[in-house]
Design an enzyme around this catalytic site. Structure first.
Site, PDB file in Angstrom:
ATOM      1  CE  LYS A 144      -3.550  -3.103  12.730  1.00  0.00           C
ATOM      2  NZ  LYS A 144      -2.665  -2.110  11.882  1.00  0.00           N
ATOM      3  CG  ASN A 145      -2.323   2.094  13.051  1.00  0.00           C
ATOM      4  OD1 ASN A 145      -2.087   1.024  12.495  1.00  0.00           O
ATOM      5  ND2 ASN A 145      -3.036   2.773  12.440  1.00  0.00           N
TER       6      ASN A 145
ATOM      7  NE  ARG B 294       3.050  -0.871   3.588  1.00  0.00           N
ATOM      8  CZ  ARG B 294       3.667   0.386   4.264  1.00  0.00           C
ATOM      9  NH1 ARG B 294       3.213   0.443   5.411  1.00  0.00           N
ATOM     10  NH2 ARG B 294       4.265   1.060   3.405  1.00  0.00           N
TER      11      ARG B 294
ATOM     12  CB  CYS C 105      -5.144  -4.608   4.390  1.00  0.00           C
ATOM     13  SG  CYS C 105      -5.766  -5.114   5.684  1.00  0.00           S
TER      14      CYS C 105
ATOM     15  NE  ARG D 274      -0.791  -1.160   2.775  1.00  0.00           N
ATOM     16  CZ  ARG D 274      -1.110  -1.299   4.009  1.00  0.00           C
ATOM     17  NH1 ARG D 274      -1.466  -0.486   4.943  1.00  0.00           N
ATOM     18  NH2 ARG D 274      -1.399  -2.635   4.234  1.00  0.00           N
TER      19      ARG D 274
ATOM     20  CB  ILE E 245       8.992  -0.416   2.098  1.00  0.00           C
ATOM     21  CG1 ILE E 245       9.980  -1.471   1.093  1.00  0.00           C
ATOM     22  CG2 ILE E 245       7.878  -1.224   2.594  1.00  0.00           C
ATOM     23  CD1 ILE E 245      10.473  -2.667   2.058  1.00  0.00           C
TER      24      ILE E 245
ATOM     25  CG  ASP F  50      -6.151   3.441   8.936  1.00  0.00           C
ATOM     26  OD1 ASP F  50      -6.073   2.921   7.668  1.00  0.00           O
ATOM     27  OD2 ASP F  50      -5.400   3.270   9.867  1.00  0.00           O
TER      28      ASP F  50
ATOM     29  CB  ILE G 137      -4.192   7.731   1.769  1.00  0.00           C
ATOM     30  CG1 ILE G 137      -4.724   9.112   2.520  1.00  0.00           C
ATOM     31  CG2 ILE G 137      -2.947   7.137   2.293  1.00  0.00           C
ATOM     32  CD1 ILE G 137      -3.467   9.982   2.321  1.00  0.00           C
TER      33      ILE G 137
ATOM     34  NE  ARG H  65      -3.754  -7.385   9.916  1.00  0.00           N
ATOM     35  CZ  ARG H  65      -3.837  -6.032   9.328  1.00  0.00           C
ATOM     36  NH1 ARG H  65      -4.804  -5.777   8.497  1.00  0.00           N
ATOM     37  NH2 ARG H  65      -3.028  -5.400   9.279  1.00  0.00           N
TER      38      ARG H  65
END
Length: 420
Positions: A22-23, A91, A115, A120, A122, A306, A328, A398
């Protein structure tokens, strides 16, 4: 709204195929905007986030065709503004900004959603765009970036929690069509960034150093179409590996990349799991009593944030005290209160969770708060006595392709139901 109903206490056994990452796939799909020629992306997972990204590409003017696990994109003409109603859903959609800025020299993109796991920002993305010569303004919930031309520059993308994965991807994509040489210091080293670089180079980009903290991009005038196969999802693989250990099972992960999972596999072995590499697969089995481990999340190649929630679920059924420290995201312990509903004994002290494990878990209704928290609750439900109902599983959809189907394939008693 759907839920997962899990009757726990059954060891997982069998083989499961690991889907595309996914990432990795989201920025790779965004990168197709950098060329007017057709691109074909293979091993694309069937996820709601991927569907949203395809909708965003289509809204921007690209032709998008999905055939099985392949997506064909041709962005002959694109507009430079991302729609709020689509982008607010995740995101990862912010990664369209780099390609739009690189190709059109202008981009207007809604501030993204996703989420709720902590701040987070930018700001590092925008810092990188500004270093390339773009003027950046935030107004009315949108980020506006524009430049007469983009010029290569040396820039530093380190932040409070280390490097930024999406920020590195975004700036790298914009820099492929900038004039001159861009050097990104404190670049993210994640395999997903390396996979994006591989795709960009297949399109004709000049990139060196991917996978290291220093990435160098020499701009070119244009990029062309290309085909690409997405890497396997190391977080999905880690989730099933942890589930195998939690249920006293044995699972073979077909297609898993052990070389991209060192930190997770090391902690699983420390906890008492046995690992065996066999061809393109990785087999995880649990033999005997589990042992507590201490974990600190860090940027790659450290333990991934994750997989933190899933590992916490494993430690709740492990006798002894484990300490899990999150470095994180500051709000990534939202699953703790739901694990407690199943009988887990966890205390939060600052950035650390102290898990007093070994007590039997018992099924109960629980509420998912984010993608990886959902996976942790599923693992806990698989290990618990009785029935667990995990609500709001749209979070799972997701990032996990057909998770209930894959778990049933491994023998889990799990079904998807409509919430009453």
């Amino acid at each position: 709204m759907e839920s997962l109903l899990i009757k726990g206490g059954v060891p997982l056994h069998g083989e499961v195929a690991v889907s595309g990452a996914k990432n990795a796939v989201l920025p790779i799909l965004a990168a197709t905007l950098l060329t007017a020629e057709p691109c074909v992306i293979r091993r694309v997972p069937n996820l709601s986030d991927v569907k949203f990204m395809c909708q965003i590409l289509a809204w921007l003017g690209a032709q998008v065709r999905v055939e099985g696990d392949s997506v064909r994109v041709q962005a002959q003409k694109v507009k430079g503004m991302g729609d709020y109603d689509l982008i607010r859903r995740m995101r990862g959609s912010i990664c369209i900004m780099g390609p739009l800025l690189g190709r059109l020299k202008k981009a207007t993109v809604s501030l993204p959603g996703g989420c709720v796991i902590g701040a987070r920002p930018i700001n590092l993305h925008l810092k990188g765009f500004q270093a390339l010569g773009a003027r950046v303004v935030i107004e009315g919930g949108y980020v506006h970036a524009s430049a007469k031309r983009l010029t290569g520059s040396a820039l530093f993308l380190g932040g409070r929690a280390g490097s930024t994965v999406l920020g590195t991807a975004n700036v790298m994509m914009a820099a492929t069509l900038a004039e001159g040489v861009t050097v990104i210091e404190s670049a993210a080293c994640e395999p997903e960034v390396v996979d994006l670089a591989r795709f960009l180079k297949a399109m004709g980009a000049h990139i060196t150093g991917e996978g290291s903290p220093t990435i160098t991009i020499t701009g070119v005038k244009e990029l062309h179409g290309a085909e690409h196969v997405v890497i396997p999802d190391r977080i999905e693989a880690a989730t099933y590996a942890i589930a195998a250990a939690a249920t006293h099972g044995e699972v073979t992960l077909r297609g898993a990349r052990a070389d991209q999972m060192h930190a997770v596999l090391d902690k699983l072995m420390e906890a008492g799991a046995r690992l065996e590499r066999n061809g393109d697969g990785l087999t995880i089995r649990r033999q005997g009593r589990l042992k507590p481990v201490d974990i600190t999340t860090l940027p790659y190649a450290g333990f991934p944030t994750d997989a933190q929630a899933q590992m916490m679920a494993l430690m709740t059924v492990t006798p002894g005290i484990s300490i899990i420290t999150e470095r994180i995201f500051e709000s990534r312990f939202m699953h703790v209160s739901e694990l407690a509903r199943l009988g887990a004994d966890i205390e939060i002290e600052g950035p650390s969770a102290i898990v007093k494990g070994g007590k039997p878990l018992s099924g109960a209704p629980v509420m998912a708060s984010d993608l990886r928290a959902s996976a942790a609750l599923v693992i806990a439900g698989l290990a618990a006595r009785g029935t667990t109902q995990v609500n709001r599983v749209y979070h799972l959809d997701r990032g996990y392709e057909n998770i209930d189907g894959k778990l049933r394939q491994l023998g889990a008693r799990i079904e998807r139901i409509e919430e009453s």
